[in-house]
Design an enzyme around this catalytic site. Structure first.
Site, PDB file in Angstrom:
ATOM      1  N   ASP C  31     103.541   9.620  66.761  1.00 15.11           N
ATOM      2  CA  ASP C  31     103.605   8.276  65.940  1.00 15.11           C
ATOM      3  C   ASP C  31     102.535   7.498  65.851  1.00 15.11           C
ATOM      4  O   ASP C  31     102.213   6.691  66.832  1.00 15.11           O
ATOM      5  CB  ASP C  31     104.852   7.369  66.679  1.00 15.11           C
ATOM      6  CG  ASP C  31     105.159   6.208  66.024  1.00 15.11           C
ATOM      7  OD1 ASP C  31     104.631   5.911  65.071  1.00 15.11           O
ATOM      8  OD2 ASP C  31     106.238   5.554  66.498  1.00 15.11           O
ATOM      9  N   GLU C  83      76.272  11.350  76.215  1.00 13.98           N
ATOM     10  CA  GLU C  83      77.033  12.523  76.574  1.00 13.98           C
ATOM     11  C   GLU C  83      76.979  13.538  75.682  1.00 13.98           C
ATOM     12  O   GLU C  83      77.445  14.662  75.727  1.00 13.98           O
ATOM     13  CB  GLU C  83      78.301  12.101  77.290  1.00 13.98           C
ATOM     14  CG  GLU C  83      79.218  11.512  76.216  1.00 13.98           C
ATOM     15  CD  GLU C  83      80.483  12.333  75.986  1.00 13.98           C
ATOM     16  OE1 GLU C  83      81.161  12.824  76.861  1.00 13.98           O
ATOM     17  OE2 GLU C  83      80.599  12.981  74.816  1.00 13.98           O
ATOM     18  N   CYS C 115      79.778   6.863  79.662  1.00  9.06           N
ATOM     19  CA  CYS C 115      79.630   6.015  78.415  1.00  9.06           C
ATOM     20  C   CYS C 115      78.676   4.879  78.911  1.00  9.06           C
ATOM     21  O   CYS C 115      78.501   3.932  78.081  1.00  9.06           O
ATOM     22  CB  CYS C 115      80.960   5.413  78.107  1.00  9.06           C
ATOM     23  SG  CYS C 115      82.352   6.420  77.507  1.00  9.06           S
ATOM     24  N   ARG C 204      96.156   9.061  83.894  1.00  8.96           N
ATOM     25  CA  ARG C 204      96.292   7.856  84.127  1.00  8.96           C
ATOM     26  C   ARG C 204      95.132   7.328  85.356  1.00  8.96           C
ATOM     27  O   ARG C 204      94.715   6.177  85.557  1.00  8.96           O
ATOM     28  CB  ARG C 204      97.516   7.370  84.903  1.00  8.96           C
ATOM     29  CG  ARG C 204      98.681   7.538  83.731  1.00  8.96           C
ATOM     30  CD  ARG C 204      99.956   7.372  84.149  1.00  8.96           C
ATOM     31  NE  ARG C 204      99.923   5.740  84.194  1.00  8.96           N
ATOM     32  CZ  ARG C 204     101.145   4.879  83.772  1.00  8.96           C
ATOM     33  NH1 ARG C 204     102.079   5.569  83.197  1.00  8.96           N
ATOM     34  NH2 ARG C 204     100.990   3.775  84.009  1.00  8.96           N
ATOM     35  N   HIS C 239      83.070  -2.822  78.291  1.00  8.92           N
ATOM     36  CA  HIS C 239      83.152  -1.401  77.718  1.00  8.92           C
ATOM     37  C   HIS C 239      84.395  -1.136  77.052  1.00  8.92           C
ATOM     38  O   HIS C 239      85.619  -1.654  77.775  1.00  8.92           O
ATOM     39  CB  HIS C 239      82.834  -0.242  78.603  1.00  8.92           C
ATOM     40  CG  HIS C 239      83.238   1.235  78.423  1.00  8.92           C
ATOM     41  ND1 HIS C 239      82.560   1.698  76.978  1.00  8.92           N
ATOM     42  CD2 HIS C 239      84.251   2.106  78.497  1.00  8.92           C
ATOM     43  CE1 HIS C 239      82.882   2.815  76.984  1.00  8.92           C
ATOM     44  NE2 HIS C 239      83.801   3.252  77.795  1.00  8.92           N
ATOM     45  N   LYS C 244      92.854  -1.555  74.656  1.00 10.49           N
ATOM     46  CA  LYS C 244      93.675  -2.233  75.563  1.00 10.49           C
ATOM     47  C   LYS C 244      93.009  -2.387  76.848  1.00 10.49           C
ATOM     48  O   LYS C 244      93.100  -3.520  77.318  1.00 10.49           O
ATOM     49  CB  LYS C 244      94.767  -1.045  75.966  1.00 10.49           C
ATOM     50  CG  LYS C 244      95.957  -1.664  76.590  1.00 10.49           C
ATOM     51  CD  LYS C 244      96.985  -0.654  76.563  1.00 10.49           C
ATOM     52  CE  LYS C 244      97.663  -0.464  78.164  1.00 10.49           C
ATOM     53  NZ  LYS C 244      98.389   0.585  78.103  1.00 10.49           N
ATOM     54  N   SER C 301      82.163   6.892  83.173  1.00  4.86           N
ATOM     55  CA  SER C 301      83.070   7.723  84.162  1.00  4.86           C
ATOM     56  C   SER C 301      82.483   8.378  84.996  1.00  4.86           C
ATOM     57  O   SER C 301      81.266   8.631  84.713  1.00  4.86           O
ATOM     58  CB  SER C 301      83.875   8.480  83.304  1.00  4.86           C
ATOM     59  OG  SER C 301      84.874   7.915  82.459  1.00  4.86           O
TER      60      SER C 301
END
Lengths: 208, 136, 349
Positions: C31, C83, C115, C204, C239, C244, C301
């Site tokens: 969706d 990267e 990043c 997560r 960053h 979100k 990361s």
């Protein structure tokens, strides 16, 4: 009309326009095919030639010229300078002018190449080639019959053999052996052969 | 896949990464790709390095639909002859263009791009292509 | 740490191609509207078939040079963070140096830290320039990020980059770098093994112990060290792995959305990895006024965050228009279907 052509059949304008695009606006049928083939002619001094044939064809004029290989370095993109110079040399040697030529084999590797060729070798002035062809003046019976063999696009383009194949077609025409594609009463013929997208050009003039 | 000699490519980095050509100081003719001899002045010519601004106009173009090896994924791609402001003409790919920008006379600028790769294990060739100058 | 250095020129580059979130979602039977709402991004940038990290870095560097107006031969160091370096072995940085006509008197290296390799490059240049070892340093972050087909990352992994010329002459600076502080730890939230084509991630796990812990700690750390408060800043950039995460951090720190908006490039181009937070910074520099203060915190990361405090100077007004702005790059776009994207990004052979 030429039984040994690679494409010995009629190709309509519509079919050319509908064939797949190669480099626009040139479609597949605007481009000469890949061809396997060979051609041979025997060159000899006149007195020797006459021992073997009653109908020798004379090479009366020959001109060669070269230009830069890179298109972007050329003085013009709408003509091949090497072809212009080569044809002028050949006419001079043969003592004829473009108007005297009734039959010619030109290097039509692409559709546009034939138009540039007939302009470069002086059959028509610059920019008139398209109209000349459209008016049927390059057909048999027109002002100058161009590529009675079918040219590179229909007869085929066996690269290294192409120039000799052009000469062979002119010899056939001048001897009156061309059958259905015969140009009546042709006494003089011309070949125009190009290499390296016009980096080199050879023009030969033949006489019966 | 066409493989180039590494030293051969390396020698031309300067000419390919920026548009660096030559000039005949005698007759002031600019050359790109660089010439080491002036075709007009011959021995009387004096050749020096010349960096061009990378601005020019499309002289003629085509869109290639039948690509040579290594370019299959780019079909159809545009190839043009571009005349630089300083005079020389060069053959180049036109990239990031809108259909209406592929036309004779279109102003273009140099853009640093990947030219081709010598397969998965060979070196990557970088160089200059051209892109339409777009008012934003 | 305090610094005597500043930005004398900056440049952005974003490739022209875009793919919409819906376009990708349709392929995988997801969706699109829900993903857009969840990730808070609508589309992402893609490199053209002849673009990679090196070409993006070259364009960003050219733009930085246009604004700095300095002789590239005076740049003593170049670091390219990414990267997605085109070569596994062979520096991107030397290609960029050659393309922008630096001399041969420079030190160079490629950096990789997910990043944040671009912001780490800025810190390296600050050190070298600040120590007086050279006049200028060039720091670049650029990526052509990839997400595995069907993976959540595919919606956000984007292409773009930014370049900064770091100098020590006050009169040349368009922004001073007042302070930088980093927070790092061994946190395997995202990685790519040597021969793997696409990165893997901890789902997560990329959130709380990874992104949030490091971004928040670095930001808190720099506020403590400078004695500044969030209210002291006119613009804040975090960053942007998606739309979100940075908004959640902003809420926690009580940062009003209007301070985040200018640098919030993620919604329009996705996550440009090493280019992400620094493209947010270039977007802010394109509009910031002299005297305004910017807080930027990157995140890489693996994991770490570099936080910076910048103060915009008077020179910004006459330098910012010397090259294409970030917004101009964002607006100049062409949409491609998934098939083109798959072909260009070698998702199909």
């Amino acid at each position: 009309m030429n039984p040994i052509a690679q494409y010995p059949f009629e190709i309509s304008v519509e079919k050319v326009l509908k064939s797949s695009m190669v480099a626009d606006p040139l479609t597949l049928l605007d481009c000469s095919p890949l061809t396997d083939g060979a051609a041979a002619i025997i060159l000899a001094r006149e007195d020797i030639a006459k021992k073997y044939t009653d109908t020798p064809v004379y090479l009366t004029g020959s001109g060669q010229a070269s230009d830069t290989l890179a298109l972007h370095d050329r003085s013009s993109l709408t003509g091949v300078l090497a072809a212009k110079i080569a044809s002028e040399k050949a006419y001079k040697m043969a003592g004829v002018t473009a108007k005297d030529i009734p039959v010619a084999e030109v290097h039509d590797c692409f559709s546009i190449a034939e138009l540039m060729a007939i302009e470069d070798i002086g059959f028509v002035s610059k920019g008139e080639g398209g109209k000349f062809v459209q008016d049927g003046q390059t057909k048999i019976g027109g002002k100058v019959a161009v590529n009675t063999s079918g040219g590179l696009k229909a007869c085929g383009h066996p690269v290294g053999a192409t120039g000799i194949k052009q000469a062979a077609e002119i010899v056939i025409q001048l001897r009156g052996d061309a059958g259905k594609r015969q140009v009546d009463g042709a006494e003089i013929g011309l070949t125009h052969n190009v290499g390296g997208s016009g980096a080199t050009c050879v023009v030969n003039i033949f006489r019966r | 896949m066409h493989k180039t000699s590494v030293p051969g490519v390396w020698r031309r980095f300067k000419n390919r990464y920026q548009i660096v050509g030559t000039q005949c100081e005698t007759c002031k003719t600019n050359f790109y790709p660089p010439r080491e001899l002036c075709p007009k002045c011959r021995r009387g010519g004096k050749i020096s390095e010349k960096k061009f601004a990378g601005l020019g106009k499309i002289v003629t173009y085509t869109r290639v639909h039948a690509a040579p090896a290594g370019y299959e994924k780019q079909v159809p791609y545009a190839v043009a002859i571009v005349q630089l402001e300083e005079g020389p003409m060069l053959t180049t790919q036109i990239v990031d263009y809108n259909t209406d920008e592929l036309k004779i006379g279109q102003s273009v600028r140099a853009t640093f791009r990947k030219m081709y790769e010598d397969g998965d294990e060979g070196i990557i060739h970088y160089g200059t292509k051209f892109t339409p100058i777009r008012e934003s | 740490m305090e610094s005597k250095t500043g930005i004398v020129g900056y440049g952005a580059y974003i490739p022209r191609l875009r793919i919409k979130v819906e376009t990708i979602a349709d392929v995988w039977g997801k969706d699109g509207a829900a993903i857009k709402a969840g990730m808070k991004l609508v589309e992402k940038s893609l490199p053209n078939i002849d673009e990679d990290t090196i070409t993006i870095a070259v364009h960003a560097a050219h733009n930085a040079l246009h604004r700095a107006g300095i002789d590239p031969a005076k740049i003593g160091a170049i670091y390219v963070g990414s990267e997605s370096h085109p070569y596994a072995v062979k520096p991107s940085s030397t290609v960029v140096a050659e393309a922008i006509q630096m001399s041969n008197d420079y030190t160079a290296a490629d950096l990789e830290f997910a990043c944040k390799a671009g912001s780490a490059a800025v810190q390296l240049c600050m050190g070298l320039v600040g120590a007086g070892m050279m006049e200028y340093g060039l720091a670049i972050g650029a990526d052509t990020a990839q997400g595995a087909p069907g993976d959540a990352l595919e919606y956000s992994a984007a292409a773009g980059g930014a370049a900064f010329i770091i100098g020590a002459k006050k009169e040349e600076m368009i922004a001073t770098i007042d302070c930088t502080y980093s927070f790092s730890s061994d946190t395997p939230d995202f990685w790519r093994r040597k021969l793997a084509k696409y990165p893997s991630h901890g789902g997560r796990f990329t959130g709380k112990p990874a992104y949030f812990r490091h971004v928040e700690s670095a930001t808190k750390g720099i506020l403590e060290r400078t004695g500044m408060k969030i209210e002291d800043f006119d613009y804040v950039v975090f960053h942007m792995p998606n739309g979100k995460f940075p908004s959640v951090v902003a809420k926690k720190f009580g940062i009003p959305p209007e301070k985040m908006e200018a640098g919030f490039v993620v919604s329009k181009i996705g996550n440009t990895y090493s280019g992400s937070s620094i493209l947010g910074l270039t977007a802010v520099l394109d509009i910031a006024k002299p005297g305004q203060k910017i807080l930027m915190t990157s995140y890489g990361s693996g994991a770490g965050s570099d936080s910076f405090v910048f103060t915009v100077t008077d020179a910004i007004e006459k330098k910012r228009n010397l090259a294409r702005t970030t917004e101009e790059y964002i607006k100049d776009k062409v949409y491609v279907p998934y098939t083109t994207y798959a072909k260009y990004r070698e998702k199909i052979c």
